[in-house]
Scaffold this motif. Structure first.
Motif, PDB file in Angstrom:
ATOM      1  N   LYS A 139       0.809  -1.204   0.000  1.00  0.00           N
ATOM      2  CA  LYS A 139       0.000   0.000   0.000  1.00  0.00           C
ATOM      3  C   LYS A 139       0.851   1.265   0.000  1.00  0.00           C
ATOM      4  O   LYS A 139       0.322   2.374   0.064  1.00  0.00           O
ATOM      5  N   ASN A 140       2.176   1.055  -0.066  1.00  0.00           N
ATOM      6  CA  ASN A 140       3.085   2.188  -0.126  1.00  0.00           C
ATOM      7  C   ASN A 140       2.936   3.094   1.098  1.00  0.00           C
ATOM      8  O   ASN A 140       2.881   4.307   0.992  1.00  0.00           O
ATOM      9  N   GLU A 141       2.838   2.458   2.280  1.00  0.00           N
ATOM     10  CA  GLU A 141       2.590   3.252   3.490  1.00  0.00           C
ATOM     11  C   GLU A 141       3.734   3.166   4.490  1.00  0.00           C
ATOM     12  O   GLU A 141       3.579   3.547   5.643  1.00  0.00           O
ATOM     13  N   MET A 142       4.867   2.618   4.028  1.00  0.00           N
ATOM     14  CA  MET A 142       5.987   2.462   4.960  1.00  0.00           C
ATOM     15  C   MET A 142       6.416   3.802   5.564  1.00  0.00           C
ATOM     16  O   MET A 142       6.881   3.867   6.694  1.00  0.00           O
ATOM     17  N   VAL A 419      -7.634  22.886 -12.707  1.00  0.00           N
ATOM     18  CA  VAL A 419      -6.419  22.083 -12.712  1.00  0.00           C
ATOM     19  C   VAL A 419      -6.410  21.130 -11.517  1.00  0.00           C
ATOM     20  O   VAL A 419      -6.720  21.527 -10.396  1.00  0.00           O
ATOM     21  N   ILE A 420      -6.102  19.870 -11.785  1.00  0.00           N
ATOM     22  CA  ILE A 420      -5.911  18.908 -10.707  1.00  0.00           C
ATOM     23  C   ILE A 420      -4.435  18.538 -10.673  1.00  0.00           C
ATOM     24  O   ILE A 420      -3.858  18.164 -11.694  1.00  0.00           O
ATOM     25  N   LEU A 421      -3.848  18.685  -9.496  1.00  0.00           N
ATOM     26  CA  LEU A 421      -2.426  18.386  -9.362  1.00  0.00           C
ATOM     27  C   LEU A 421      -2.272  17.184  -8.445  1.00  0.00           C
ATOM     28  O   LEU A 421      -2.712  17.221  -7.295  1.00  0.00           O
ATOM     29  N   ILE A 422      -1.679  16.128  -8.938  1.00  0.00           N
ATOM     30  CA  ILE A 422      -1.517  14.924  -8.135  1.00  0.00           C
ATOM     31  C   ILE A 422      -0.077  14.788  -7.689  1.00  0.00           C
ATOM     32  O   ILE A 422       0.840  14.790  -8.514  1.00  0.00           O
ATOM     33  N   GLY A 423       0.106  14.708  -6.396  1.00  0.00           N
ATOM     34  CA  GLY A 423       1.462  14.600  -5.845  1.00  0.00           C
ATOM     35  C   GLY A 423       1.980  15.973  -5.480  1.00  0.00           C
ATOM     36  O   GLY A 423       2.059  16.859  -6.317  1.00  0.00           O
ATOM     37  N   PHE A 424       2.266  16.181  -4.210  1.00  0.00           N
ATOM     38  CA  PHE A 424       2.730  17.500  -3.784  1.00  0.00           C
ATOM     39  C   PHE A 424       4.042  17.375  -3.041  1.00  0.00           C
ATOM     40  O   PHE A 424       4.224  17.896  -1.960  1.00  0.00           O
ATOM     41  N   GLY A 425       4.967  16.631  -3.625  1.00  0.00           N
ATOM     42  CA  GLY A 425       6.327  16.550  -3.078  1.00  0.00           C
ATOM     43  C   GLY A 425       7.131  17.750  -3.550  1.00  0.00           C
ATOM     44  O   GLY A 425       6.577  18.819  -3.774  1.00  0.00           O
ATOM     45  N   HIS A 426       8.414  17.562  -3.715  1.00  0.00           N
ATOM     46  CA  HIS A 426       9.272  18.675  -4.123  1.00  0.00           C
ATOM     47  C   HIS A 426       8.873  19.200  -5.498  1.00  0.00           C
ATOM     48  O   HIS A 426       8.800  20.394  -5.724  1.00  0.00           O
ATOM     49  N   PHE A 427       8.619  18.260  -6.384  1.00  0.00           N
ATOM     50  CA  PHE A 427       8.263  18.627  -7.757  1.00  0.00           C
ATOM     51  C   PHE A 427       6.906  19.324  -7.791  1.00  0.00           C
ATOM     52  O   PHE A 427       6.775  20.439  -8.252  1.00  0.00           O
ATOM     53  N   LEU A 445      -4.057  16.520  -4.872  1.00  0.00           N
ATOM     54  CA  LEU A 445      -4.217  15.220  -4.229  1.00  0.00           C
ATOM     55  C   LEU A 445      -2.855  14.768  -3.731  1.00  0.00           C
ATOM     56  O   LEU A 445      -1.875  14.811  -4.474  1.00  0.00           O
ATOM     57  N   ASP A 446      -2.790  14.347  -2.482  1.00  0.00           N
ATOM     58  CA  ASP A 446      -1.518  13.839  -1.977  1.00  0.00           C
ATOM     59  C   ASP A 446      -1.779  12.685  -1.027  1.00  0.00           C
ATOM     60  O   ASP A 446      -2.794  12.650  -0.341  1.00  0.00           O
ATOM     61  N   ALA A 447      -0.843  11.746  -0.995  1.00  0.00           N
ATOM     62  CA  ALA A 447      -1.038  10.539  -0.200  1.00  0.00           C
ATOM     63  C   ALA A 447      -0.446  10.653   1.198  1.00  0.00           C
ATOM     64  O   ALA A 447      -0.540   9.728   1.984  1.00  0.00           O
ATOM     65  N   ASP A 448       0.160  11.812   1.504  1.00  0.00           N
ATOM     66  CA  ASP A 448       0.757  11.973   2.827  1.00  0.00           C
ATOM     67  C   ASP A 448      -0.161  12.838   3.694  1.00  0.00           C
ATOM     68  O   ASP A 448      -0.330  14.027   3.441  1.00  0.00           O
ATOM     69  N   PRO A 449      -0.796  12.229   4.723  1.00  0.00           N
ATOM     70  CA  PRO A 449      -1.784  12.949   5.514  1.00  0.00           C
ATOM     71  C   PRO A 449      -1.229  14.200   6.193  1.00  0.00           C
ATOM     72  O   PRO A 449      -1.929  15.214   6.303  1.00  0.00           O
ATOM     73  N   ASP A 450       0.013  14.168   6.643  1.00  0.00           N
ATOM     74  CA  ASP A 450       0.586  15.347   7.292  1.00  0.00           C
ATOM     75  C   ASP A 450       0.674  16.505   6.307  1.00  0.00           C
ATOM     76  O   ASP A 450       0.343  17.652   6.623  1.00  0.00           O
ATOM     77  N   GLN A 451       1.120  16.154   5.117  1.00  0.00           N
ATOM     78  CA  GLN A 451       1.234  17.142   4.058  1.00  0.00           C
ATOM     79  C   GLN A 451      -0.138  17.753   3.768  1.00  0.00           C
ATOM     80  O   GLN A 451      -0.261  18.950   3.599  1.00  0.00           O
ATOM     81  N   VAL A 452      -1.152  16.882   3.754  1.00  0.00           N
ATOM     82  CA  VAL A 452      -2.502  17.351   3.463  1.00  0.00           C
ATOM     83  C   VAL A 452      -2.949  18.342   4.518  1.00  0.00           C
ATOM     84  O   VAL A 452      -3.454  19.423   4.208  1.00  0.00           O
ATOM     85  N   LYS A 461      -6.618  23.638  -1.697  1.00  0.00           N
ATOM     86  CA  LYS A 461      -7.738  22.708  -1.732  1.00  0.00           C
ATOM     87  C   LYS A 461      -7.142  21.314  -1.930  1.00  0.00           C
ATOM     88  O   LYS A 461      -6.723  20.963  -3.029  1.00  0.00           O
ATOM     89  N   VAL A 462      -7.062  20.540  -0.872  1.00  0.00           N
ATOM     90  CA  VAL A 462      -6.341  19.280  -0.951  1.00  0.00           C
ATOM     91  C   VAL A 462      -7.206  18.104  -0.565  1.00  0.00           C
ATOM     92  O   VAL A 462      -7.999  18.187   0.373  1.00  0.00           O
ATOM     93  N   PHE A 463      -7.032  17.017  -1.287  1.00  0.00           N
ATOM     94  CA  PHE A 463      -7.680  15.769  -0.915  1.00  0.00           C
ATOM     95  C   PHE A 463      -6.617  14.796  -0.489  1.00  0.00           C
ATOM     96  O   PHE A 463      -5.548  14.725  -1.095  1.00  0.00           O
ATOM     97  N   TYR A 464      -6.925  14.050   0.536  1.00  0.00           N
ATOM     98  CA  TYR A 464      -6.000  13.027   0.962  1.00  0.00           C
ATOM     99  C   TYR A 464      -6.251  11.764   0.152  1.00  0.00           C
ATOM    100  O   TYR A 464      -7.392  11.399  -0.086  1.00  0.00           O
ATOM    101  N   GLY A 465      -5.205  11.098  -0.222  1.00  0.00           N
ATOM    102  CA  GLY A 465      -5.390   9.788  -0.831  1.00  0.00           C
ATOM    103  C   GLY A 465      -4.566   9.556  -2.069  1.00  0.00           C
ATOM    104  O   GLY A 465      -3.924  10.456  -2.593  1.00  0.00           O
ATOM    105  N   ASP A 466      -4.612   8.315  -2.483  1.00  0.00           N
ATOM    106  CA  ASP A 466      -3.881   7.850  -3.642  1.00  0.00           C
ATOM    107  C   ASP A 466      -4.589   8.353  -4.892  1.00  0.00           C
ATOM    108  O   ASP A 466      -5.723   7.985  -5.167  1.00  0.00           O
ATOM    109  N   GLY A 467      -3.921   9.215  -5.631  1.00  0.00           N
ATOM    110  CA  GLY A 467      -4.532   9.867  -6.788  1.00  0.00           C
ATOM    111  C   GLY A 467      -4.890   8.923  -7.917  1.00  0.00           C
ATOM    112  O   GLY A 467      -5.526   9.318  -8.878  1.00  0.00           O
ATOM    113  N   THR A 468      -4.486   7.653  -7.779  1.00  0.00           N
ATOM    114  CA  THR A 468      -4.802   6.723  -8.859  1.00  0.00           C
ATOM    115  C   THR A 468      -6.127   6.018  -8.601  1.00  0.00           C
ATOM    116  O   THR A 468      -6.433   5.040  -9.259  1.00  0.00           O
ATOM    117  N   ARG A 469      -6.884   6.510  -7.619  1.00  0.00           N
ATOM    118  CA  ARG A 469      -8.192   5.881  -7.353  1.00  0.00           C
ATOM    119  C   ARG A 469      -9.299   6.676  -8.016  1.00  0.00           C
ATOM    120  O   ARG A 469      -9.365   7.898  -7.894  1.00  0.00           O
TER     121      ARG A 469
END
Lengths: 625, 189
Positions: A139-142, A419-427, A445-452, A461-469
């Motif tokens: 689940k990529n949650e390590m 615009v929908i932006l998936i992934g909010f890391g450095h890039f 959309l980002d999969a890291d709850p702290d980041q959200v 305007k952020v949604f938590y979760g895996d953007g591929t769903r």
């Protein structure tokens, strides 16, 4: 069933059939192996005719657990382990002690022998490293807070195996020496206590010393032969050797190899060891779980259905509750806390080892042991199923609820974003900041709850979760949006996203970050027009600065860089078209390389590209010619 | 002693012997500052604020550039468009460069003779430079006679050096002389 080959075929076939099905159903590989074991076991198809056979296989396959711990150790550099010390001690130790105490307490309250209760309680406090780590990785949650805490708990449990195994013989002594011969337990048995202690410390010291100074030169020497299988053999020798040494002094082999792994984590052979041992570990663990499945005594389960089921449920509920409290204390959000607690609620594979040991010591009777094994196997079967229920049914609701208020507010103010932006890391964050600085708001959309959390505070305007769903894309407003940007650095997820968009939101303009040329190929082949290789602009920009520092004119360099980038993008497009035809592809690649070389040599001549006649007055100087 | 700002625009300076000679002849003069626009703004993203602050400090401005298609290279035009801002350089409150002196220093491939009513280019250089002249006028600046280095395609080394010395003398004179004569129609012959 007779014959080694036939047995091997049965096991492998069962695994090949069941595991992919289990994975397809979203249940994870461990459950697949368990089911395969049940299927070929004495109570279903009966390929394995009795539990004894299953036990034998299990005993052999336990070595997979030993290997797994070696590999886990390899992943852990000592500094990192030290950094996790508070997590391991507070969260992990609390979990082990409280759970063991409560399980034993309940047992004693029910009037059972306290030694039995303590042995069972300690065993059942442990969770399954294999199941949990596997599912966290899947689940990529390590890296998430819950994942880290799970890992801390598992580490503490792994460490707790030593004291537990050390404690069990004491319980046997307290059990008034029912058992005269406690089996094959080391050469130390008849030695006085101080020698035993000395030998144990000696063995651990030896592992540390070997890890520090012995294995490195050995692997170095072997790797010089350039024979890959010899290296694999050395890796096996290390693991088997340590396991043997540990068994000799009556310690847990798993723990010894774990220690050796940690020591080797800094060595240059870390990755080679990992990749060589990984298949062995995978196969042995698979076999181990199949054996567990095959040893579940269904006669017992059926005869004592009520007690088996009630104990199983009781254990799961108890463990979950304790973990929930710990998670709450550590301020995990509800959804994360639930998956943390439920994820660790099964009884782990180590308990099979401890049951076997306790049986030898006479703490458990055969019936006790059968019952406990059935319960353990059932918890291992049940928790992955419960996790599926949690992930598919409960989590989406929870996430919706927790994000619901804000989302409604956003909708009222400015409707959905274009615009929908998936992934909010450095890039993604750089991209998002740039857009925002220019008044373009994106739904992120980002999969890291702290980041959200953080982003919501900043008014994004952020949604938590895996953007591929799919559901998540729906709720992010993919129907109304115009552009979807993927800034995630996982190629597989990006490709999945592209497929999803093609199927469900064909109107979306998809813009994708690609890690490199090859990923870019793949995406372009899938019809994505806007592919952005993450290194391209930066490396060329750096090259521009290098040339400028060497005295080239800024504007000239600027133009050349632009041309180079365009040329490179163009070359990629040409290549994509020929990728299907391998021969042509190769000759194309050759041609491109030649072109690039000529371009490069042209640039080297200081007159730059041969085609650049801009502002060139040479031709005008002799118009008559 | 006046302060002189040379706004130099050449998209491929590394290939221009003529402009090299001109720039070299003035680059170490006291109170003379050269701004190499194509080096400063390779992407045409002119920093308006910085340019205005610089411009404000100088008394004499030189637009030095090759004469491309009877005009300046595009970055200098970009500079004019962005820096000579309404309300700063002209219009209400646009008083910050009033009274400064300005002129074009140009190089042309063709000789001086082709820039005449009878020549191939049909107009004189000062006629071609009218837009610059009027730009200066609108901003309240004094537009001085242009400096011209012609026939750069065939010029000999000694001639080029002689021309460069002339340029240097002109700049020194503008820097040091008590008075700069302003005769609006001086250059219109």
């Amino acid at each position: 069933m007779d014959g080694f080959l036939l047995n091997a075929i049965i096991y492998i076939l069962a695994a090949i059939i069941c595991v992919p099905i289990a994975k397809k159903l979203g249940m994870g590989a461990v459950l697949g192996y368990l089911l395969a074991g049940i299927l070929i076991g004495p109570y279903a198809l009966g390929f394995i005719s009795n539990e004894g056979e299953g036990h034998d296989i299990m005993h052999n396959a336990e070595f997979g657990v030993v290997m797994m711990l070696f590999l886990i150790g390899l992943e852990l550099e000592p500094q990192n382990l030290w950094k996790m010390k508070s997590l391991i001690i507070t969260v992990g130790l609390t979990q082990v002690l409280v759970t063991a105490a409560l399980i034993s307490g309940v047992g004693i309250a029910l009037g059972l022998d306290w030694r039995l209760c303590l042995a069972a309680g300690l065993s059942m406090a442990l969770s399954s490293t294999a199941i949990v780590i596997q599912s966290l990785k899947e689940k990529n949650e390590m890296g998430s807070p819950g994942g880290k805490m799970s890992f801390g708990v598992l580490l503490m449990q792994d460490i707790a195996v030593i004291p537990i195994l050390a404690l069990l013989p004491l319980l046997a002594v307290a059990a008034a020496g029912v058992q005269g011969d406690s089996g094959s337990h080391g050469i130390l048995e008849n030695q006085p206590g101080w020698i035993q202690t000395l030998m144990i410390f000696g063995a651990i010291g030896m592992v540390v010393l070997l890890g520090r100074f012995g294995f490195g030169p050995l692997l170095n020497w072997v790797s010089k032969t350039k024979l890959r299988e010899l290296f694999t053999a050395s890796a096996l020798l290390i693991v088997v050797g340590i396991a043997f040494l540990m068994e000799l002094v009556g310690l847990s082999p798993a723990l010894g190899t774990f220690l050796a792994g940690v020591i080797l984590a800094n060595s240059p052979y870390k990755h080679a060891l990992e990749s060589d041992l990984d298949p062995f570990k995978g196969l042995l663990l698979g076999l181990f779980f199949m054996a567990v499945g095959a040893t579940i005594n269904f006669t017992l389960v059926v005869n004592e259905a009520t007690s088996v089921i009630s104990i199983t449920l009781g254990i799961i509920i108890l463990k979950t509750l304790i973990l929930l409290v710990i998670g709450k204390f550590k301020k995990l959000r509800l959804s994360e806390n639930l998956s943390f607690a439920l994820g660790l609620s099964q009884v782990g594979e180590f308990s099979f080892v401890t049951y076997a040991f306790a049986l030898q010591l006479g703490i458990l009777t055969q019936a006790n042991s059968d019952l406990l094994m059935a319960v353990t196997a059932l918890t291992m079967t049940a928790t992955p199923l419960l996790m599926v229920v949690l992930d598919k049914l409960i989590q989406p609701k929870l996430i919706k609820e927790s994000l619901g208020n804000n989302r409604k507010m956003d909708e009222n103010i400015d409707g959905k974003n274009k615009v929908i932006l998936i992934g909010f890391g450095h890039f993604g964050s750089t991209l998002g900041r740039f857009m925002r600085a220019n008044g373009v708001e994106a739904t992120i959309l980002d999969a890291d709850p702290d980041q959200v959390d953080f982003l919501r505070k900043m008014g994004f305007k952020v949604f938590y979760g895996d953007g591929t769903r799919l559901e998540l894309l729906h709720s992010a407003g993919a129907e109304q949006a115009e552009i979807l940007i993927s800034a995630i650095d996982n190629t597989e997820h990006s490709l999945k996203l592209v497929k999803l968009c093609k199927e469900h939101f064909p109107h979306l303009e998809v813009m994708i970050r690609a890690k490199n040329r090859y990923d870019a190929y793949e995406m372009m082949e899938m019809g994505v027009k806007n592919v952005y290789r993450e290194h391209l602009d930066t490396s060329i920009r750096m090259g521009e600065d290098v040339l400028r520092k060497l005295g080239f004119r800024a504007h000239t360099v600027h133009r050349l860089a632009k041309q180079f980038k365009e040329y490179d993008e163009e070359a990629l497009k040409v290549l994509v078209e020929y990728k299907g035809n391998q021969d042509e592809y190769i000759s194309k690649v050759k041609k491109q390389i030649e072109m690039q070389e000529s371009l490069l040599s042209g640039e080297q001549m200081r007159k730059f590209s041969m085609n650049d006649h801009a502002w060139d007055s040479d031709v005008m100087k002799d118009p008559q010619k | 002693m006046r302060k002189i700002l040379v706004l130099f625009a050449h998209p491929k300076y590394e290939h221009s012997d003529a402009n090299h000679a001109l720039i070299q002849s003035i680059e170490n003069l006291e109170n003379v500052q050269i701004r190499d626009l194509y080096e400063l703004y390779p992407d045409f993203n002119v920093n308006k604020q910085e340019e205005q602050e610089q411009l404000f400090q100088y008394d004499v401005i030189v637009w030095q550039h090759p004469f491309y298609w009877y005009s300046c290279p595009p970055l200098l035009k970009q500079w004019i468009d962005l820096v000579l801002e309404y309300g700063w350089a002209y219009g209400p409150g646009g008083v910050y460069i009033q009274g400064k002196y300005i002129f074009n220093a140009i190089t042309t491939g063709g000789s001086t003779e082709v820039y005449s009513h009878k020549g191939r280019n049909r107009y004189t250089i000062s006629e071609f430079l009218r837009p610059f002249e009027q730009t200066a006028k609108l901003c309240g600046m004094h537009y001085l006679p242009y400096f011209h280095l012609g026939g750069t395609h065939r010029i000999s080394e000694p001639d080029l050096l002689k021309k460069a010395d002339e340029y240097r003398e002109l700049i020194i004179q503008l820097r040091d002389s008590e008075l700069i004569p302003i005769e609006p129609n001086l250059q219109n012959h």
